[in-house]
Design a protein around this motif. Structure first.
Motif, PDB file in Angstrom:
ATOM      1  N   ALA A  39       0.934  -0.795   0.405  1.00  0.00           N
ATOM      2  CA  ALA A  39      -0.169   0.225   0.020  1.00  0.00           C
ATOM      3  C   ALA A  39       1.006   1.599   0.399  1.00  0.00           C
ATOM      4  CB  ALA A  39      -0.714  -0.055   1.065  1.00  0.00           C
ATOM      5  N   ASN A  40       1.636   1.579   1.028  1.00  0.00           N
ATOM      6  CA  ASN A  40       2.384   2.081   1.004  1.00  0.00           C
ATOM      7  C   ASN A  40       3.806   2.939  -0.648  1.00  0.00           C
ATOM      8  OD1 ASN A  40       2.415   3.231   3.823  1.00  0.00           O
ATOM      9  ND2 ASN A  40       4.016   1.985   4.363  1.00  0.00           N
ATOM     10  N   GLU A  41       4.226   1.833  -1.101  1.00  0.00           N
ATOM     11  CA  GLU A  41       4.874   1.348  -2.256  1.00  0.00           C
ATOM     12  C   GLU A  41       3.817   2.315  -3.433  1.00  0.00           C
ATOM     13  OE1 GLU A  41       7.855   1.992  -4.965  1.00  0.00           O
ATOM     14  OE2 GLU A  41       7.690   0.915  -2.890  1.00  0.00           O
ATOM     15  N   PHE A  42       1.983   1.774  -3.565  1.00  0.00           N
ATOM     16  CA  PHE A  42       1.684   1.951  -4.234  1.00  0.00           C
ATOM     17  C   PHE A  42       1.431   3.780  -3.984  1.00  0.00           C
ATOM     18  CE2 PHE A  42      -3.402   2.643  -5.950  1.00  0.00           C
ATOM     19  CZ  PHE A  42      -3.027   1.676  -6.767  1.00  0.00           C
ATOM     20  N   GLY A  43       1.340   3.962  -3.586  1.00  0.00           N
ATOM     21  CA  GLY A  43       1.093   5.238  -2.987  1.00  0.00           C
ATOM     22  C   GLY A  43       2.085   6.431  -3.171  1.00  0.00           C
ATOM     23  N   ARG A  44       3.249   5.365  -3.001  1.00  0.00           N
ATOM     24  CA  ARG A  44       4.481   6.776  -3.185  1.00  0.00           C
ATOM     25  C   ARG A  44       4.451   6.766  -4.878  1.00  0.00           C
ATOM     26  NH1 ARG A  44       6.945   4.315   1.621  1.00  0.00           N
ATOM     27  NH2 ARG A  44       7.552   2.398   0.173  1.00  0.00           N
ATOM     28  N   LEU A  45       4.128   5.539  -5.376  1.00  0.00           N
ATOM     29  CA  LEU A  45       4.702   5.636  -7.011  1.00  0.00           C
ATOM     30  C   LEU A  45       3.959   5.997  -8.155  1.00  0.00           C
ATOM     31  CD1 LEU A  45       6.703   3.432  -9.406  1.00  0.00           C
ATOM     32  CD2 LEU A  45       4.660   1.503  -8.780  1.00  0.00           C
ATOM     33  N   THR A  46       2.391   6.259  -7.650  1.00  0.00           N
ATOM     34  CA  THR A  46       1.645   6.178  -8.413  1.00  0.00           C
ATOM     35  C   THR A  46       1.425   8.147  -8.994  1.00  0.00           C
ATOM     36  OG1 THR A  46      -0.653   4.129  -7.366  1.00  0.00           O
ATOM     37  CG2 THR A  46      -0.688   6.356  -8.836  1.00  0.00           C
TER      38      THR A  46
END
Length: 456
Positions: free
Chosen positions: A212-219
């Protein structure tokens, strides 16, 4: 008296003309063909069970749908309207009355299948606790020519849930049509979307915290990168925030890292499967980042894709997305030259394996789906070598040409490569590689790459 008689006659004539006018108008209205429009109501019964009802404004002999593999509708649809059956062939499925008579209404119960259809949008897929993701395209009837009939949707969530469709969220949505005039993913369930400057996202609570954190940073980084590289999305949804869906099913094999993605205009969904996602790892980060960038680029790419994209051109679509995602991995600092070389070597192995039983043009029909990605990526890399630029630069120009031509195809791709590189021999070498079955695929990969290097 004479004046009164004349006036009375005028009234009679006027009355007769008015009646005649009404009769003519009624006859004209009656002669108009009834509307083709169909109203489709998709009601959630429980987490993964739905009631689908079609109501047509005119009586019709059949409801025609896109064909699905493995007799999917025969297995997962329970017909509620008495006297109906489903017939299937390779081109289409039909919901018809057994007695052959025309009808205007039909109803079925649909249950999600736990097994994914290969290289196909899932009609209904479990999405978090109590939720499901519905693809409207498999419930939207076609006409005899294969185009979609005019239709509107009603979506009704089960108790305690809501419906999310692009930026709309409610317990029920009535008379809904996609802002992009295209089939869409619709979420039913209790999850609340997360809205950012870029997206309207639904993230499964079962997804590990690091995902979830990676998704939030990557998007945001991905969207900013693609907007800078390609400009605003050119489809009608450019002003509509993209829908992103992330589901996680992490039970089972603890060594498994499965990432499945589907993209539509303005939307993409990710499904993670396998216990290995639970803990952050270098391999997991790599797969998640590259695959998410691949799916994100599809949001730009689909604006130039042909309607009902030619299956033969799947290697262009998927290989191009892989190549642009690789550019993004390097530009965003996720990869260096060693990771790039390792990815290219794996692509060579997967491409050669996928061509052992037939040509790349036949890969989709043969079910050799990995070849669409791997061989398509190698072709994209060969074009970059011949062109002297990058996959991102190539696709920036190719999408403009494809959009002007109404979409891309193999012939358009070969012609564009010849014009862009100024090397007709190289373009013919790519065409030969794509369309010809090879006795030794590894040797032919080498030949194609060598042809790209001739002008250097």
């Amino acid at each position: 008296m004479g004046g009164s008689t004349f006036f009375a006659r005028l009234l009679v004539v006027a009355f007769l003309l008015m009646v005649a006018g009404i009769m003519v108008t009624a006859a004209v209205l009656h002669s108009r063909p009834p509307s083709e429009k169909i109203e489709i109501t998709i009601t959630q019964i429980d987490a993964v069970q739905f009631r689908i009802a079609w109501q047509s404004r005119r009586r019709r002999d059949a409801l025609i749908f896109e064909a699905l593999p493995d007799n999917y509708r025969g297995r997962r649809w329970h017909i509620e309207t008495p006297g109906f059956e489903i017939t299937n062939d390779k081109k289409a499925a039909r919901l018809v009355r057994v007695d052959g008579k025309p009808f205007s209404d039909a109803e079925i119960i649909m249950t999600a299948d736990g097994v994914r259809l290969p290289k196909e949008y899932q009609p209904v897929a479990a999405y978090g606790a109590g939720g499901a993701l519905v693809y409207t395209g498999h419930f939207h009837p076609l006409n005899e020519e294969g185009g979609r009939v005019d239709a509107s949707f009603n979506f009704v969530a089960a108790k305690g849930g809501e419906v999310v469709a692009f930026g709309s969220r409610a317990k029920a949505l009535a008379d809904w049509q996609s802002p992009l005039n295209h089939p869409a993913f619709i979420y039913y369930g209790p999850l609340r979307p997360i809205e950012t400057d870029h997206v309207f996202a639904l993230i499964d609570p079962a997804a590990p915290r690091w995902i979830a954190n990676e998704f939030g940073r990557l998007t945001p980084r991905a969207f900013d990168y693609f907007a800078s590289a390609f400009g605003p999305r050119s489809d009608a949804g450019a002003a509509t925030k993209s829908n992103l869906f992330l589901a996680a099913r992490l039970g089972g094999d603890q060594g498994r890292l499965s990432y499945a993605g589907d993209a539509l205009p303005g939307q993409f969904q990710i499904t993670l499967e396998g216990g290995a996602w639970e803990e952050r790892s270098v391999r997991g980060e790599d797969i998640f980042r590259r695959s998410t960038l691949h799916e994100a680029f599809h949001l730009w790419q689909t604006a130039a894709a042909p309607p009902g994209a030619d299956e033969n051109a799947g290697w262009i679509h998927e290989g191009g997305a892989d190549a642009v995602a690789v550019d993004a991995m390097l530009a965003l600092g996720f990869w260096n030259i060693d990771e790039l070389a390792a990815f290219g070597a794996a692509a060579r192995d997967d491409c050669a394996a996928g061509l052992n039983a037939g040509s790349l043009s036949s890969a989709h029909a043969r079910g050799a789906f990995p070849a669409l990605y791997a061989c398509g990526y190698l072709i994209a890399e060969a074009v970059v070598r011949a062109d002297g630029s990058t996959a991102t630069a190539f696709w920036r120009d190719f999408m403009k040409t494809a959009a002007a031509e109404g979409g891309y195809s193999e012939p358009l791709f070969f012609d564009f490569v010849a014009a862009r590189t100024g090397d007709a021999d190289f373009a013919r070498a790519v065409k030969y590689f794509v369309q010809t079955p090879h006795a030794d695929p590894s040797r032919e990969i080498d030949r194609m790459l060598a042809a790209a290097s001739r002008g250097l």
